[in-house]
Design a protein around this motif. Structure first.
Motif, PDB file in Angstrom:
ATOM      1  N   TYR A  88      -6.470  -6.642   3.689  1.00  0.00           N
ATOM      2  CA  TYR A  88      -6.679  -6.623   2.237  1.00  0.00           C
ATOM      3  C   TYR A  88      -6.178  -5.312   1.620  1.00  0.00           C
ATOM      4  O   TYR A  88      -6.081  -4.277   2.289  1.00  0.00           O
ATOM      5  CB  TYR A  88      -8.172  -6.762   1.911  1.00  0.00           C
ATOM      6  CG  TYR A  88      -8.736  -8.137   2.100  1.00  0.00           C
ATOM      7  CD1 TYR A  88      -8.793  -9.045   1.053  1.00  0.00           C
ATOM      8  CD2 TYR A  88      -9.238  -8.526   3.342  1.00  0.00           C
ATOM      9  CE1 TYR A  88      -9.337 -10.308   1.222  1.00  0.00           C
ATOM     10  CE2 TYR A  88      -9.776  -9.793   3.532  1.00  0.00           C
ATOM     11  CZ  TYR A  88      -9.818 -10.681   2.463  1.00  0.00           C
ATOM     12  OH  TYR A  88     -10.357 -11.934   2.648  1.00  0.00           O
ATOM     13  N   ASP A  89      -5.901  -5.376   0.343  1.00  0.00           N
ATOM     14  CA  ASP A  89      -5.799  -4.197  -0.500  1.00  0.00           C
ATOM     15  C   ASP A  89      -7.203  -3.981  -1.056  1.00  0.00           C
ATOM     16  O   ASP A  89      -7.790  -4.910  -1.613  1.00  0.00           O
ATOM     17  CB  ASP A  89      -4.786  -4.441  -1.624  1.00  0.00           C
ATOM     18  CG  ASP A  89      -4.808  -3.352  -2.681  1.00  0.00           C
ATOM     19  OD1 ASP A  89      -5.171  -2.210  -2.337  1.00  0.00           O
ATOM     20  OD2 ASP A  89      -4.469  -3.650  -3.845  1.00  0.00           O
ATOM     21  N   VAL A  90      -7.739  -2.778  -0.899  1.00  0.00           N
ATOM     22  CA  VAL A  90      -9.152  -2.554  -1.235  1.00  0.00           C
ATOM     23  C   VAL A  90      -9.268  -1.550  -2.371  1.00  0.00           C
ATOM     24  O   VAL A  90      -8.769  -0.421  -2.277  1.00  0.00           O
ATOM     25  CB  VAL A  90      -9.943  -2.036  -0.013  1.00  0.00           C
ATOM     26  CG1 VAL A  90     -11.431  -1.962  -0.343  1.00  0.00           C
ATOM     27  CG2 VAL A  90      -9.710  -2.946   1.194  1.00  0.00           C
ATOM     28  N   ASP A  91      -9.944  -1.954  -3.439  1.00  0.00           N
ATOM     29  CA  ASP A  91     -10.196  -1.075  -4.574  1.00  0.00           C
ATOM     30  C   ASP A  91     -11.635  -0.573  -4.503  1.00  0.00           C
ATOM     31  O   ASP A  91     -12.575  -1.365  -4.542  1.00  0.00           O
ATOM     32  CB  ASP A  91      -9.967  -1.816  -5.891  1.00  0.00           C
ATOM     33  CG  ASP A  91     -10.249  -0.911  -7.094  1.00  0.00           C
ATOM     34  OD1 ASP A  91      -9.618   0.144  -7.193  1.00  0.00           O
ATOM     35  OD2 ASP A  91     -11.103  -1.270  -7.928  1.00  0.00           O
ATOM     36  N   TYR A 113      -5.857   7.101   1.509  1.00  0.00           N
ATOM     37  CA  TYR A 113      -6.394   5.877   0.877  1.00  0.00           C
ATOM     38  C   TYR A 113      -5.352   5.213  -0.023  1.00  0.00           C
ATOM     39  O   TYR A 113      -5.077   4.016   0.097  1.00  0.00           O
ATOM     40  CB  TYR A 113      -7.654   6.230   0.085  1.00  0.00           C
ATOM     41  CG  TYR A 113      -8.142   5.113  -0.811  1.00  0.00           C
ATOM     42  CD1 TYR A 113      -8.797   4.000  -0.290  1.00  0.00           C
ATOM     43  CD2 TYR A 113      -7.926   5.163  -2.184  1.00  0.00           C
ATOM     44  CE1 TYR A 113      -9.227   2.980  -1.114  1.00  0.00           C
ATOM     45  CE2 TYR A 113      -8.362   4.146  -3.017  1.00  0.00           C
ATOM     46  CZ  TYR A 113      -9.012   3.048  -2.475  1.00  0.00           C
ATOM     47  OH  TYR A 113      -9.421   2.032  -3.291  1.00  0.00           O
ATOM     48  N   ASN A 114      -4.748   5.983  -0.911  1.00  0.00           N
ATOM     49  CA  ASN A 114      -3.779   5.402  -1.838  1.00  0.00           C
ATOM     50  C   ASN A 114      -2.497   4.987  -1.138  1.00  0.00           C
ATOM     51  O   ASN A 114      -1.834   4.029  -1.556  1.00  0.00           O
ATOM     52  CB  ASN A 114      -3.480   6.388  -2.964  1.00  0.00           C
ATOM     53  CG  ASN A 114      -4.601   6.434  -3.988  1.00  0.00           C
ATOM     54  OD1 ASN A 114      -4.867   5.460  -4.673  1.00  0.00           O
ATOM     55  ND2 ASN A 114      -5.283   7.571  -4.071  1.00  0.00           N
ATOM     56  N   SER A 115      -2.146   5.691  -0.065  1.00  0.00           N
ATOM     57  CA  SER A 115      -0.943   5.312   0.685  1.00  0.00           C
ATOM     58  C   SER A 115      -1.125   3.949   1.340  1.00  0.00           C
ATOM     59  O   SER A 115      -0.208   3.123   1.349  1.00  0.00           O
ATOM     60  CB  SER A 115      -0.635   6.373   1.745  1.00  0.00           C
ATOM     61  OG  SER A 115      -0.343   7.615   1.143  1.00  0.00           O
ATOM     62  N   VAL A 116      -2.313   3.728   1.896  1.00  0.00           N
ATOM     63  CA  VAL A 116      -2.589   2.424   2.512  1.00  0.00           C
ATOM     64  C   VAL A 116      -2.601   1.333   1.444  1.00  0.00           C
ATOM     65  O   VAL A 116      -2.072   0.230   1.643  1.00  0.00           O
ATOM     66  CB  VAL A 116      -3.912   2.452   3.296  1.00  0.00           C
ATOM     67  CG1 VAL A 116      -4.255   1.062   3.833  1.00  0.00           C
ATOM     68  CG2 VAL A 116      -3.830   3.452   4.441  1.00  0.00           C
ATOM     69  N   ARG A 117      -3.177   1.636   0.280  1.00  0.00           N
ATOM     70  CA  ARG A 117      -3.191   0.659  -0.813  1.00  0.00           C
ATOM     71  C   ARG A 117      -1.772   0.262  -1.213  1.00  0.00           C
ATOM     72  O   ARG A 117      -1.473  -0.921  -1.407  1.00  0.00           O
ATOM     73  CB  ARG A 117      -3.936   1.206  -2.027  1.00  0.00           C
ATOM     74  CG  ARG A 117      -5.440   1.253  -1.888  1.00  0.00           C
ATOM     75  CD  ARG A 117      -6.120   1.169  -3.241  1.00  0.00           C
ATOM     76  NE  ARG A 117      -5.976  -0.143  -3.838  1.00  0.00           N
ATOM     77  CZ  ARG A 117      -6.381  -0.474  -5.064  1.00  0.00           C
ATOM     78  NH1 ARG A 117      -6.941   0.445  -5.829  1.00  0.00           N
ATOM     79  NH2 ARG A 117      -6.220  -1.689  -5.530  1.00  0.00           N
ATOM     80  N   LYS A 118      -0.905   1.254  -1.345  1.00  0.00           N
ATOM     81  CA  LYS A 118       0.479   0.959  -1.737  1.00  0.00           C
ATOM     82  C   LYS A 118       1.178   0.109  -0.682  1.00  0.00           C
ATOM     83  O   LYS A 118       1.946  -0.801  -1.015  1.00  0.00           O
ATOM     84  CB  LYS A 118       1.243   2.260  -1.964  1.00  0.00           C
ATOM     85  CG  LYS A 118       0.824   3.006  -3.225  1.00  0.00           C
ATOM     86  CD  LYS A 118       1.563   4.328  -3.370  1.00  0.00           C
ATOM     87  CE  LYS A 118       1.093   5.076  -4.619  1.00  0.00           C
ATOM     88  NZ  LYS A 118       1.749   6.416  -4.735  1.00  0.00           N
ATOM     89  N   ALA A 119       0.898   0.408   0.577  1.00  0.00           N
ATOM     90  CA  ALA A 119       1.496  -0.378   1.652  1.00  0.00           C
ATOM     91  C   ALA A 119       1.016  -1.824   1.601  1.00  0.00           C
ATOM     92  O   ALA A 119       1.794  -2.765   1.815  1.00  0.00           O
ATOM     93  CB  ALA A 119       1.164   0.247   3.009  1.00  0.00           C
ATOM     94  N   ARG A 120      -0.273  -2.010   1.309  1.00  0.00           N
ATOM     95  CA  ARG A 120      -0.807  -3.372   1.202  1.00  0.00           C
ATOM     96  C   ARG A 120      -0.213  -4.093  -0.007  1.00  0.00           C
ATOM     97  O   ARG A 120       0.146  -5.271   0.059  1.00  0.00           O
ATOM     98  CB  ARG A 120      -2.338  -3.320   1.064  1.00  0.00           C
ATOM     99  CG  ARG A 120      -3.050  -2.815   2.297  1.00  0.00           C
ATOM    100  CD  ARG A 120      -2.999  -3.847   3.431  1.00  0.00           C
ATOM    101  NE  ARG A 120      -3.861  -3.438   4.525  1.00  0.00           N
ATOM    102  CZ  ARG A 120      -3.496  -2.638   5.513  1.00  0.00           C
ATOM    103  NH1 ARG A 120      -2.255  -2.172   5.535  1.00  0.00           N
ATOM    104  NH2 ARG A 120      -4.329  -2.299   6.479  1.00  0.00           N
ATOM    105  N   ALA A 158       2.596  -3.606  -1.402  1.00  0.00           N
ATOM    106  CA  ALA A 158       4.007  -3.932  -1.158  1.00  0.00           C
ATOM    107  C   ALA A 158       4.145  -5.245  -0.398  1.00  0.00           C
ATOM    108  O   ALA A 158       5.190  -5.913  -0.481  1.00  0.00           O
ATOM    109  CB  ALA A 158       4.667  -2.798  -0.379  1.00  0.00           C
ATOM    110  N   LYS A 159       3.095  -5.613   0.333  1.00  0.00           N
ATOM    111  CA  LYS A 159       3.107  -6.867   1.098  1.00  0.00           C
ATOM    112  C   LYS A 159       2.323  -7.970   0.380  1.00  0.00           C
ATOM    113  O   LYS A 159       2.027  -9.012   0.977  1.00  0.00           O
ATOM    114  CB  LYS A 159       2.518  -6.631   2.485  1.00  0.00           C
ATOM    115  CG  LYS A 159       3.351  -5.678   3.339  1.00  0.00           C
ATOM    116  CD  LYS A 159       2.735  -5.501   4.718  1.00  0.00           C
ATOM    117  CE  LYS A 159       3.571  -4.564   5.579  1.00  0.00           C
ATOM    118  NZ  LYS A 159       2.989  -4.375   6.932  1.00  0.00           N
ATOM    119  N   ASN A 160       1.986  -7.722  -0.908  1.00  0.00           N
ATOM    120  CA  ASN A 160       1.232  -8.703  -1.701  1.00  0.00           C
ATOM    121  C   ASN A 160      -0.075  -9.115  -1.015  1.00  0.00           C
ATOM    122  O   ASN A 160      -0.443 -10.296  -0.989  1.00  0.00           O
ATOM    123  CB  ASN A 160       2.089  -9.943  -1.976  1.00  0.00           C
ATOM    124  CG  ASN A 160       3.275  -9.626  -2.857  1.00  0.00           C
ATOM    125  OD1 ASN A 160       3.158  -8.924  -3.851  1.00  0.00           O
ATOM    126  ND2 ASN A 160       4.446 -10.137  -2.471  1.00  0.00           N
TER     127      ASN A 160
END
Length: 988
Positions: free
Chosen positions: A94-97, A43-50, A52-54
């Motif tokens: 999206y980046d999802v919280d 989950y957090n890895s995908v968030r960081k990837a998102r 990084a792409k703003n």
């Protein structure tokens, strides 16, 4: 001489090949995949990837489940829907919280800890507050751990290591800070008014904590003797009775000693608390004199009504009162009685001097003549309307009596009834009505003022948690104003209008509740919760509003938890500026809905990579009166807006017959059992296939149907993996060079992609899975895969048609594993890893745009016509198969008569035999013979099925005259001979 044996061509046929198993083995495979996800911190890895792409941020705020037991199917539904949202938003770029949370304070845990202490021989009052709260905290923490693992087993992604809990020290401090905002703004006040009180739980309840269940209550008709004089004068020469009652000051010749106003009530136990009788000036009242009553022989008992009794009731209800009182006949003495200014005697006044006060009659709009007598017995300490009409009539709060104690028993000072239980709170009878109703009726009979009694089935308020009946009881409590200067109600209604609701009817539901709700009761008389951490000036009764004091309170709670409020001396909070003796320390705890309603303040504010308001709140439909509403009111009261931009609600889970699940019925379906027997993926697919906006059903048959649907989708993915074995981008064919069928399939993909995106945007998960599943089973498996399998298996690898097919199959695999990934998270990840074992997880992908050129209305129209003809041919072949004329379609050579230029033109450039899956086919632009096969719904098409002529190709099994034309391969068709020659050359 024997013939040369035919060559075995199986090694030259390009059959699908994959290690992706047909049997999923989900119960074993899923935990292994979950372990990999956890190890990779997916989950957090995908968030960081998102990030990084703003990527744009989407915030889903979690409504906290209660930490007191294993999760049930309703929990699973809720969390799986949330996971669909998280994963679909990731898919859309999206980046999802999403931070999972827990609600920890409140009665269920407190009860459980009370039981534990009682088992050790210790009563709750004997246990120090710190020790008791510590036990509650440990109990909740244990269940948070259990539930967290159960939720993770469902494949739910989120910030599990950074979860929130309402019992965390910093959380309790932030909830207290939110409470102080209401304190400082003046929206908080203490009022002594009737509130719904649970004697079993020994606390006040808010509207959101009350539900209504069928209940049988005793009903009584009670006589309140009139104390003022009421003259009766004939009016006019015809001797008609006067049209009004004289006021007491007018006097009169006849004191109506036997005249009574009759009330009707379903709560006999409130009679000792009576202080008035309410009437409505718009209702027409009449005075009747009893002339005959039913005989004791007829009734089996002596009626309480007596000849000569004079009774005042609403004219509209007079007949029902007469019948209830077993009155055979009465006469009208006075019509249109004017009740204004009349005073009555309490019906128990002759039994005890404590009831010797006068009972005024009060005008009130809440009185109706729909049922009863048209008068309302008014106990201002036990009813909201009673309370309001009492105060509006000029009486003081101090004049409202306290009659029932927190345990549901009459106080010792209540005449005749001291200590009697209204509701039982101990033992096996806990939650049942006690002797109060019975004894009150007995005393009314003794006083001669019970006219009648009966029973009524009606809806009665019960505690949402204990399921025990509640009562209205006058107690001093703390409230947040809904109206007044800040006008919280108006702010909340405006916010509702600005919020998106899924489904939209949720807007009206929560709106009507907010529009009519009373002030928010936020105090509870319990131990396990966040305290109303404030002081009240003993002289003025006003709360202390000092920012410095508040600051000290919040800092100590942040470091030591809310326990500090109960254990530390007042000086630690008040400082040197105040004398503790001058102040009352409030020890009530906050309504747990205030706790959970404040979660936005500490989960969405003060954290990185999130924002407030949240983009979405998602809970069951019951939360319109619960979390959605408390969050709305808390945020509107402190921030002037809703804490959410959108609200999604789902229904409840019932069994297959639509019945509520219960252990006693044996119809409970546990998510843990489904996970062990079938796999969580089946549960996720069931959620997606259901209409969550309504109540859902689940049971063995529904699960089996879901398993069948899952197998079809899995097999589609498996077929694609097998058919794509060895595929590389070098095979790819440009769209312009693709055959008609491939362009038609890509048109489907274009249309379906738009549907999937729109459905995910609208949180319509059935709108994703159903069309995708239909596409896979109908358009792909039944049409495209079936038509192209001959080309895919037997054409030479360099053939453009085969390459185009594999190009489209690759596109289909990419799309299906993306479209389905939020729903079938385990299976799509499994399929993706088989295809790309070294690639990042499927979740890292985003859904790319579909090329606009794939939209091809012309090909769609063309294949619509082809499929129309195909439906007739397929039915004709099936008939011949049933009649055992042919074994398979490859034995047939149908002649298809098409008397329609548009239908015939659709086949231009199309191999009809391939479309029909036959060895040969002839299309004839004419009307078929009378005995030709026809389908009634398809005009202009008929079929005559012939047996294919020629020899059977030993590689493709097609029967063709050309078989044997190539001397190199005398048992193959020309197409197959070319393919084998290429294969032999490559494997020479």
């Amino acid at each position: 001489m024997s013939e040369q044996p035919s060559r075995d061509y199986r090694e030259t046929v390009f059959l699908p090949e994959t290690a992706f198993p047909m049997r999923a083995g989900l119960p074993k495979a899923e935990p292994e995949m979950l372990k990999k996800w956890e190890e990779s911190n997916l989950y957090n890895s995908v968030r960081k990837a998102r990030q990084a792409k703003n990527a744009p941020l989407f915030v889903l705020h979690d409504g906290p489940p209660y930490a007191n037991g294993n999760i049930h199917i309703g929990h699973a539904l809720n969390k799986i829907l949330k996971d669909f949202v998280v994963r679909s938003k990731f898919l859309m770029g999206y980046d999802v919280d999403y931070v999972p949370g827990w609600d920890c304070h409140g009665l269920p845990i407190e009860w459980k800890i009370e039981e534990q202490f009682r088992a050790k021989g210790r009563k709750k009052d004997e246990v120090p507050a710190a020790e008791f709260r510590k036990a509650c905290r440990e109990y909740a923490a244990e269940w948070i751990g259990v539930q967290r693992e159960e939720f993770k087993r469902l494949g739910i992604l989120g910030e599990w290591d950074e979860r929130y809990a309402t019992m965390d020290f910093d959380t309790e401090a932030k909830v207290t800070a939110e409470f102080h905002k209401f304190l400082m703004s003046g929206q908080l006040y203490r009022g002594s008014k009737p509130v719904m009180w649970s004697p079993v739980e020994r606390t006040a309840l808010a509207d959101a904590e009350v539900e209504y269940h069928p209940h049988v209550s005793p009903t009584i008709w009670v006589k309140f003797p009139v104390k003022s004089l009421l003259p009766v004068e004939p009016s006019g020469e015809d001797g008609e009775v006067a049209a009004r009652a004289a006021s007491p000051s007018e006097g009169g010749d006849s004191a109506l000693n036997d005249t009574s106003v009759v009330i009707w009530t379903t709560t006999p136990w409130t009679i000792p608390a009576n202080r008035a009788v309410s009437f409505n000036p718009k209702i027409s009242y009449s005075l009747y004199e009893v002339t005959e009553v039913a005989s004791e022989e007829t009734l089996g008992f002596a009626p309480w009504a007596k000849v000569g009794d004079r009774l005042i009731v609403a004219e509209k209800l007079a007949e029902s009162v007469r019948t209830a009182g077993n009155i055979t006949t009465w006469t009208l003495v006075l019509a249109d009685v004017d009740c204004d200014g009349l005073t009555l005697a309490h019906p128990l006044s002759t039994l005890h001097e404590g009831y010797g006060f006068e009972v005024p009659m009060l005008a009130g709009d809440h009185v109706t003549d729909d049922a009863g007598t048209g008068f309302v017995h008014t106990a201002p300490g036990h009813g909201a309307d009673d309370y309001l009409v009492w105060l509006k009539s000029g009486y003081s709060l101090d004049s409202i009596p306290d009659t029932v104690d927190p345990d549901g028993a009459y106080y010792p000072h209540v005449p005749l009834f001291a200590g009697l239980k209204v509701l039982e709170t101990e033992g096996k009878k806990a939650g049942k009505f006690g002797d109060a109703n019975k004894v009150v009726m007995e005393k009314l009979i003794e006083a001669g003022n019970l006219l009648a009694r009966g029973r009524v089935d009606h809806s009665y308020p019960h505690s949402w948690r204990s399921k025990a009946p509640v009562i209205f009881r006058n107690t001093p409590q703390w409230f947040i104003r809904m109206d007044g200067e800040t006008n919280l109600r108006a702010t909340a209604l405006k916010a509702i209008g600005e919020t998106a609701f899924y489904p939209d009817q949720g807007r009206n539901r929560i709106g009507s509740m907010v529009e009519t709700r009373p002030d928010w009761l936020i105090s509870r008389q319990r131990n396990w919760g966040t305290p109303l951490a404030m002081y009240v000036d003993k002289k003025t009764g006003e709360p202390l509003r000092d920012p410095a004091v508040n600051d000290r309170i919040i800092k100590l709670i942040a470091s030591e938890g809310a326990d500090a409020w109960f254990t530390r001396p007042d000086e630690d909070f008040l400082g040197n500026g105040y004398n503790p003796a001058d102040y009352e320390k409030v020890t009530d705890i906050l309504d747990v809905w205030f706790d959970s309603g404040s979660t936005h303040a500490f989960t969405l504010e003060g954290r990185e990579n999130t924002h407030s308001p949240a983009d979405l709140y998602l809970e069951g439909s019951d939360q319109h009166r619960g979390w959605f509403q408390s969050s709305l009111l808390e945020s509107c009261g402190t921030r002037g807006r809703a804490p959410y931009k959108a609200v999604l609600t789902h229904g409840f889970v019932l069994d297959e017959q639509g019945e509520k699940m219960s252990k006693s019925k044996g119809n409970v379906v546990a998510p843990q059992d489904i996970a062990k027997e079938s796999g969580v993926e089946i549960l996720r697919l069931w959620v997606a296939l259901s209409d969550y906006s309504d109540d859902l059903r689940i049971g063995k048959q529904i699960i089996q149907t879901t398993v069948d649907a899952y197998r079809k989708l899995r097999n589609s993915l498996r077929y694609l993996l097998g058919a794509l074995n060895g595929y590389t981008d070098d095979e790819a064919v440009n769209y312009q060079d693709m055959p008609s069928l491939e362009r038609y399939i890509l048109h489907h993909v274009h249309e379906l992609d738009a549907k999937v995106r729109a459905a995910y945007d609208a949180y319509d998960f059935a709108g994703v899975i159903r069309p995708v599943a239909d596409f896979a089973s109908q358009t792909l498996s039944s049409l495209y895969f079936d038509i192209r399998k001959d080309s895919l298996y037997c054409d030479k690898p360099s053939d453009v048609k085969r390459r185009a097919c594999r190009t489209v199959l690759n596109i289909l695999f990419e799309r299906l594993t993306a479209w389905l990934s939020p729903i079938m998270a385990f299976t799509t990840e499994e399929a993706w890893s088989y295809r790309y074992p070294d690639a990042p997880e499927n979740l890292f992908r985003t859904l790319p745009a579909v090329p606009a050129e794939w939209h091809n209305a012309a090909e769609a129209a063309r294949w619509g016509k082809i499929e129309e003809v195909l439906s007739v041919v397929t039915a004709a072949l099936e008939e011949k198969r049933r009649d055992k004329v042919i074994g398979s379609a490859l034995e047939a050579a149908p002649t298809v008569f098409i008397d329609s230029e548009p239908l015939l033109a659709a086949f231009d450039g199309i191999d009809a035999a391939e479309v029909f899956r036959t060895s040969q086919a002839v299309l004839s632009a004419s009307v078929g013979p009378e005995d030709a096969f026809r389908l009634g719904e398809v005009k202009d098409v008929s079929v005559v099925v012939h047996i294919a002529h020629g020899q059977k190709c030993q590689r493709s099994w097609r029967i063709l005259p050309e078989v044997g034309s190539d001397p190199r391969y005398p048992d193959l068709s020309l197409r197959d001979a070319e393919a084998v020659a290429e294969w032999d050359a490559a494997h020479g």
